[in-house]
Design a protein around this motif. Sequence first.
Motif, short mmCIF file in Angstrom:
data_model
loop_
_atom_site.label_atom_id
_atom_site.label_comp_id
_atom_site.label_asym_id
_atom_site.label_seq_id
_atom_site.Cartn_x
_atom_site.Cartn_y
_atom_site.Cartn_z
N ARG A 207 41.59 32.87 39.76
CA ARG A 207 40.29 33.26 39.22
C ARG A 207 39.70 34.43 40.01
O ARG A 207 39.11 35.35 39.43
CB ARG A 207 39.34 32.06 39.22
CG ARG A 207 39.62 31.08 38.09
CD ARG A 207 38.80 29.81 38.20
NE ARG A 207 38.85 29.05 36.96
CZ ARG A 207 38.39 27.80 36.83
NH1 ARG A 207 37.88 27.18 37.89
NH2 ARG A 207 38.47 27.19 35.67
N LYS A 208 39.85 34.40 41.33
CA LYS A 208 39.33 35.49 42.15
C LYS A 208 39.97 36.82 41.76
O LYS A 208 39.29 37.85 41.67
CB LYS A 208 39.59 35.20 43.63
CG LYS A 208 38.75 34.08 44.22
CD LYS A 208 39.13 33.83 45.67
CE LYS A 208 38.34 32.67 46.26
NZ LYS A 208 38.76 32.38 47.66
N GLN A 209 41.26 36.80 41.50
CA GLN A 209 41.96 38.02 41.15
C GLN A 209 41.48 38.58 39.81
O GLN A 209 41.32 39.80 39.66
CB GLN A 209 43.47 37.75 41.11
CG GLN A 209 44.09 37.48 42.47
CD GLN A 209 45.52 37.01 42.38
OE1 GLN A 209 46.10 36.96 41.30
NE2 GLN A 209 46.11 36.66 43.53
N ILE A 210 41.24 37.70 38.85
CA ILE A 210 40.79 38.18 37.54
C ILE A 210 39.36 38.70 37.62
O ILE A 210 39.04 39.76 37.03
CB ILE A 210 40.92 37.05 36.50
CG1 ILE A 210 42.40 36.70 36.30
CG2 ILE A 210 40.28 37.45 35.17
CD1 ILE A 210 42.64 35.50 35.41
N VAL A 211 38.49 38.01 38.34
CA VAL A 211 37.13 38.51 38.53
C VAL A 211 37.15 39.88 39.20
O VAL A 211 36.43 40.80 38.81
CB VAL A 211 36.29 37.50 39.36
CG1 VAL A 211 34.98 38.13 39.82
CG2 VAL A 211 36.02 36.24 38.54
N GLN A 212 38.00 40.02 40.21
CA GLN A 212 38.11 41.31 40.90
C GLN A 212 38.61 42.41 39.98
O GLN A 212 38.17 43.57 40.08
CB GLN A 212 39.03 41.17 42.11
CG GLN A 212 39.12 42.42 42.98
CD GLN A 212 37.78 42.83 43.57
OE1 GLN A 212 36.85 42.02 43.69
NE2 GLN A 212 37.66 44.09 43.95
N SER A 213 39.50 42.07 39.05
CA SER A 213 40.00 43.08 38.11
C SER A 213 38.89 43.58 37.20
O SER A 213 38.89 44.76 36.80
CB SER A 213 41.14 42.50 37.28
OG SER A 213 40.69 41.57 36.31
N VAL A 214 37.93 42.71 36.87
CA VAL A 214 36.79 43.15 36.05
C VAL A 214 35.87 44.04 36.88
O VAL A 214 35.37 45.06 36.40
CB VAL A 214 36.04 41.93 35.49
CG1 VAL A 214 34.84 42.39 34.64
CG2 VAL A 214 36.96 41.05 34.64
N ARG A 215 35.65 43.66 38.13
CA ARG A 215 34.83 44.49 39.02
C ARG A 215 35.44 45.89 39.20
O ARG A 215 34.73 46.89 39.22
CB ARG A 215 34.68 43.82 40.38
CG ARG A 215 33.75 42.63 40.41
CD ARG A 215 33.31 42.33 41.83
NE ARG A 215 32.34 41.24 41.87
CZ ARG A 215 32.62 40.00 42.25
NH1 ARG A 215 33.86 39.70 42.63
NH2 ARG A 215 31.70 39.06 42.27
N GLN A 216 36.74 45.93 39.32
CA GLN A 216 37.42 47.21 39.53
C GLN A 216 37.30 48.14 38.33
O GLN A 216 37.53 49.34 38.45
CB GLN A 216 38.89 46.96 39.88
CG GLN A 216 39.10 46.37 41.26
CD GLN A 216 40.52 45.96 41.53
OE1 GLN A 216 41.34 45.88 40.61
NE2 GLN A 216 40.84 45.69 42.80
N LYS A 217 36.93 47.57 37.20
CA LYS A 217 36.69 48.38 36.00
C LYS A 217 35.33 49.06 36.08
O LYS A 217 34.98 49.88 35.22
CB LYS A 217 36.76 47.47 34.77
CG LYS A 217 36.92 48.19 33.45
CD LYS A 217 38.34 48.65 33.22
CE LYS A 217 38.50 49.23 31.82
NZ LYS A 217 39.87 49.71 31.58
N GLY A 218 34.56 48.73 37.10
CA GLY A 218 33.27 49.36 37.30
C GLY A 218 32.08 48.55 36.85
O GLY A 218 30.96 49.06 36.79
N PHE A 219 32.29 47.26 36.60
CA PHE A 219 31.20 46.42 36.12
C PHE A 219 30.63 45.55 37.23
O PHE A 219 31.35 45.13 38.14
CB PHE A 219 31.68 45.53 34.96
CG PHE A 219 32.04 46.33 33.74
CD1 PHE A 219 31.05 46.88 32.95
CD2 PHE A 219 33.36 46.55 33.40
CE1 PHE A 219 31.37 47.64 31.84
CE2 PHE A 219 33.70 47.30 32.30
CZ PHE A 219 32.70 47.85 31.52
N ARG A 220 29.34 45.31 37.13
CA ARG A 220 28.64 44.51 38.12
C ARG A 220 28.58 43.06 37.66
O ARG A 220 28.20 42.78 36.52
CB ARG A 220 27.21 45.04 38.31
CG ARG A 220 26.45 44.32 39.41
CD ARG A 220 25.03 44.83 39.54
NE ARG A 220 24.35 44.20 40.67
CZ ARG A 220 23.07 43.94 40.72
NH1 ARG A 220 22.29 44.27 39.70
NH2 ARG A 220 22.53 43.36 41.78
N GLY A 221 28.96 42.15 38.56
CA GLY A 221 28.94 40.75 38.18
C GLY A 221 28.86 39.85 39.38
O GLY A 221 28.78 40.29 40.53
#
Length: 287
Positions: free
Chosen positions: A159-173
């Motif tokens: 789950r940490k890896q997938i959340v990080q992949s969304v952050r790396q797209k430039g989104f704040r979460g």
Amino acid sequence: MKFGISYFGPEPLFHLRRDFLLSMKYGLEDLGHDVVLNGLSLESDRFNFVVGAYFLPNAEIPKIAQSGLRHAHVNTEVIAQDMLNFNPQKVDFLGAYLPAIRAGQFAWDVILDNLPEYKRYGVNAHFFRWGWDQKLEDIQHRQEKDLDFYFFGMMSNRRKQIVQSVRQKGFRGAADHSCPYFLRNDRIARAKVQLNIVQEEKYTHVNSFRVCYLANNRCAIVSEHEQDPAGYLEMTRLATAQEMPDVVADLVTNNKWRELGEKAYALMRQRPMKAILEALLDTSGLK
């Protein structure tokens, strides 16, 4: 009728099970029943719904049946290969938990695929679907949301890896492993999109607790593909782990998240918890 709902999990997990326990309580109360939350005990003058008995030490589980009190178990974990959640260390399933379930008047289970297992064991079990309840509409959405996404749940490395992949797209979460429900709800209210991510690849069944609570509160949900015979994921936008960052991007940048949240809510409202529990009580022989 007078009911009590008992939950035997560790204290931090009360926050993760808060919505489920309240959905039971509110649905039964909507039918006119007298319902209390018992916590770690049973009550002699009520019919007791027992949730999470598998958290008890194996020697303690039989004491529920030995109490002589009217009760039934409500199971929330996968039953397969004579184990709970594919984990032989979680509980002595055949020696303690299954006999306890058999000793109850019946069993309710939130996972539809568990029902054939109960039939194999000769247990009187019924599927407990999640349904909509107005009293669980307790997210006060911010008009201007400052988070693009949010995830709450046990934070495995996957789950940490997938959340990080969304952050790396430039989104704040934000993501929370465990937190009080009021902090969680504040972050749900701040986020445009809510994520539903599989904890580990071996856990293939949909997390109805997360999906249904969010749908009950008009939330846009992006979910991984999961085993979903009950059709809960109709209320989400599906994505693989690899697709999730791009799907979040589509919903956020094109402002599609509001429409997705309203669609989820409309589908959730089609199945009121009051009606679900009325039928379930009748099928189980309780009036």
